[in-house]
Design a protein around this motif. Structure first.
Motif, PDB file in Angstrom:
ATOM      1  N   LEU A 128       0.807  -1.327  -0.054  1.00  0.00           N
ATOM      2  CA  LEU A 128      -0.004   0.125   0.143  1.00  0.00           C
ATOM      3  C   LEU A 128       0.797   1.262  -0.192  1.00  0.00           C
ATOM      4  O   LEU A 128       0.585   2.259  -0.632  1.00  0.00           O
ATOM      5  CB  LEU A 128      -0.812   0.163   1.199  1.00  0.00           C
ATOM      6  N   LEU A 129       1.857   1.310   0.883  1.00  0.00           N
ATOM      7  CA  LEU A 129       2.604   2.560   0.801  1.00  0.00           C
ATOM      8  C   LEU A 129       3.685   2.650  -0.234  1.00  0.00           C
ATOM      9  O   LEU A 129       3.874   3.671  -0.663  1.00  0.00           O
ATOM     10  CB  LEU A 129       3.696   2.526   2.153  1.00  0.00           C
ATOM     11  N   LEU A 130       3.781   1.568  -0.833  1.00  0.00           N
ATOM     12  CA  LEU A 130       4.723   1.617  -2.492  1.00  0.00           C
ATOM     13  C   LEU A 130       3.740   1.695  -3.269  1.00  0.00           C
ATOM     14  O   LEU A 130       4.310   1.959  -4.702  1.00  0.00           O
ATOM     15  CB  LEU A 130       5.311   0.208  -2.555  1.00  0.00           C
ATOM     16  N   ASP A 131       2.424   1.662  -3.208  1.00  0.00           N
ATOM     17  CA  ASP A 131       1.455   1.833  -4.352  1.00  0.00           C
ATOM     18  C   ASP A 131       1.753   0.729  -5.295  1.00  0.00           C
ATOM     19  O   ASP A 131       1.599   0.973  -6.544  1.00  0.00           O
ATOM     20  CB  ASP A 131       1.392   3.257  -4.951  1.00  0.00           C
ATOM     21  N   ILE A 201      -0.992  10.038   3.292  1.00  0.00           N
ATOM     22  CA  ILE A 201      -1.762   8.875   2.572  1.00  0.00           C
ATOM     23  C   ILE A 201      -2.565   8.840   1.625  1.00  0.00           C
ATOM     24  O   ILE A 201      -2.868   7.914   0.811  1.00  0.00           O
ATOM     25  CB  ILE A 201      -1.913   7.795   3.705  1.00  0.00           C
ATOM     26  N   LEU A 202      -3.298  10.117   1.635  1.00  0.00           N
ATOM     27  CA  LEU A 202      -4.661  10.322   0.936  1.00  0.00           C
ATOM     28  C   LEU A 202      -4.057  10.479  -0.503  1.00  0.00           C
ATOM     29  O   LEU A 202      -4.851  10.489  -1.652  1.00  0.00           O
ATOM     30  CB  LEU A 202      -5.557  11.265   1.239  1.00  0.00           C
ATOM     31  N   THR A 203      -2.702  10.701  -1.122  1.00  0.00           N
ATOM     32  CA  THR A 203      -2.231  11.053  -2.396  1.00  0.00           C
ATOM     33  C   THR A 203      -1.569   9.506  -2.959  1.00  0.00           C
ATOM     34  O   THR A 203      -1.343   9.488  -4.113  1.00  0.00           O
ATOM     35  CB  THR A 203      -0.946  11.677  -2.132  1.00  0.00           C
ATOM     36  N   VAL A 204      -2.095   8.457  -2.060  1.00  0.00           N
ATOM     37  CA  VAL A 204      -1.355   7.129  -2.635  1.00  0.00           C
ATOM     38  C   VAL A 204      -2.870   6.519  -2.925  1.00  0.00           C
ATOM     39  O   VAL A 204      -3.810   6.195  -2.492  1.00  0.00           O
ATOM     40  CB  VAL A 204      -0.905   6.298  -1.567  1.00  0.00           C
TER      41      VAL A 204
END
Length: 457
Positions: A128-131, A201-204
């Motif tokens: 998730l953090l790495l998209d 995180i809302l930009t991921v």
């Protein structure tokens, strides 16, 4: 095809063999020379759908519950004598006994279950953090959530309260552990150099995708539950179906944990609603399918109690889904409204520029900032318009206000229009680029570095 091996208790051999003869089943009987509680062992082939009725007949013939019955799945059975037996027992549904055994095998020991659950959550949180969709899919292969989801339903329809309670408990505690794992991991990563400082995180995209649950997510969960039940009943593809069930649960659970760690409360709430809806839908679809497939306890006296238990659980789960569907419906409706407004606003502005037809003035881009939360809170849509204009051409006066008035009149909603102008020169060398082609690749937020003149209303 199945190969069934049964130890016949003392005094029941004649009745058992007569029963198999009545069923038209070929068998082989062997003397039993073990502890002395049994006088023979009989083995016979039978189609999967015939195991349950044949075992019920053998129980009536004297096979006790404390006897041994083994059901094997041979690789190949070569015989021309099986055609009549297959026609007698058509269908692909496995027996009650096989279903129970598979449900137990799918629910591993607690230590194994939580080890794989935590590891899958760690991998999913990283993805998730790495998209990274590939990393998230990899986490689903590790997640062990299919077992508890299936065992809870199997325990209910077969009246095994221990199995049903353990399946429910593993699902609830497991998903809470997944959320906690995502939260702890997200909190720890904020003190490292592994993620950008002050990460929003809302930009991921992979995270945002799981913070706005709608009715499509409900279809995913229902389909996953049905696929899991069918794979167990038919004995095929259970591993891959387990991935589908994990897809519906682990990524949103990890997203909820990240929402708790990074602060946006709405992220945690939206993802938690998605987890809960998916959990209920998976259990509902599996429970209904197992019951409709005809699985019942061996003891006829338990059937009525199971029916009441199944109906009550279906009612409770359905009420929960209906209540949470209010949230799904609100998100679906607000998302449709905001996306429709954005599309209409872009279309209206394009048509307005086509009507103006000012020489040298070009509409480069239109971006509409309008999210479902803005609609709920009553915030005005923000429309960013980028205009390309030659250096020797005067910018149209009050253009931002005119567009504001036009959008408000046509779409019936107050709006804020921000307009940026970019000056451009095009050389006469061959071949020329489009006048504002390179500028069109920039977003209005990045145009501050180009020293633009901005007009806002």
């Amino acid at each position: 095809m199945r190969l069934v091996q049964v130890l016949i208790p003392e005094g029941a051999r004649e009745h058992v063999l007569e029963t198999l003869d009545d069923e038209g089943i070929d068998y082989a009987a062997f003397e039993e020379i073990g502890r002395g509680d049994f006088e023979a062992m009989v083995q016979f082939p039978v189609p999967p759908s015939g195991v349950e009725p044949v075992l019920e007949r053998l129980t009536d013939a004297g096979i006790r519950e404390d006897s041994y019955t083994i059901v094997l799945a041979p690789e190949t059975v070569v015989s021309q004598r099986l055609t009549a037996l297959i026609e007698r027992y058509p269908g692909l549904r496995i027996s009650r006994e096989e279903l129970y055994a598979r449900a137990e095998d799918l629910a591993p020991a607690n230590s194994t279950f939580f080890a794989f659950l935590v590891l899958s959550t760690v991998i999913a949180t990283t993805g998730l953090l790495l998209d990274s969709a590939a990393t998230i899919i990899g986490a689903m292969v590790v997640a062990p959530l299919m077992g508890p989801a299936i065992s809870a339903s199997v325990g209910t329809v077969l009246d095994d309260q221990r199995m049903a309670a353990r399946g429910v408990r593993l699902q609830v505690v497991g998903l809470l552990a997944a959320i906690a794992t995502g939260a702890v991991m997200g909190w720890l990563l904020q003190f490292t150099i592994l993620i950008p400082p002050d990460l929003d995180i809302l930009t991921v995209p992979q995270i945002v995708e799981r913070t706005n649950p709608n009715f499509l997510s409900l279809f995913l969960a229902l389909g996953s539950g049905l696929a899991g039940a069918i794979s167990i009943m038919r004995g095929s593809g259970s591993t891959l179906v387990g991935v589908a069930i994990a897809v519906a649960l682990i990524p949103p659970a990890a997203t909820a944990g990240l929402g708790l760690a990074f602060g946006p409360f709405g992220v945690a709430v939206g993802a938690s609603v998605l987890v809960l809806v998916n959990l209920l839908a998976i259990n509902l679809s599996a429970l209904v399918l197992f019951y409709l497939a005809g699985f019942r306890p061996l003891d006829a006296d338990q059937v009525e109690g199971v029916r009441r238990s199944v109906v009550s659980r279906i009612a409770v789960i359905a009420v929960g889904i209906v209540v949470l569907s209010v949230v799904l419906g609100a998100v679906t409706w607000t998302t449709f409204q905001t996306e429709s407004y954005a599309a209409q606003a872009q279309n209206e502005i394009q048509q307005e520029f086509d009507r103006v037809d000012a020489e040298g003035v070009e509409l480069v881009s239109v971006e509409v900032a309008y999210e479902p939360v803005d609609l709920v809170l009553g915030n005005e849509p923000e429309v960013d318009v980028l205009i390309g204009i030659p250096r020797d051409v005067q910018a149209p006066p009050d253009l931002a206000q005119r567009l504001d008035d036009h959008l408000t009149e046509q779409l019936g909603r107050d709006v804020v229009v921000r307009m940026g102008f970019v000056e451009a020169e095009v050389s006469e060398s061959e071949p020329p680029d489009p006048p504002f082609g390179r500028v069109a690749e920039s977003s209005p937020t990045s145009l501050a570095d180009r020293r633009l003149t901005t007009v806002a209303t």
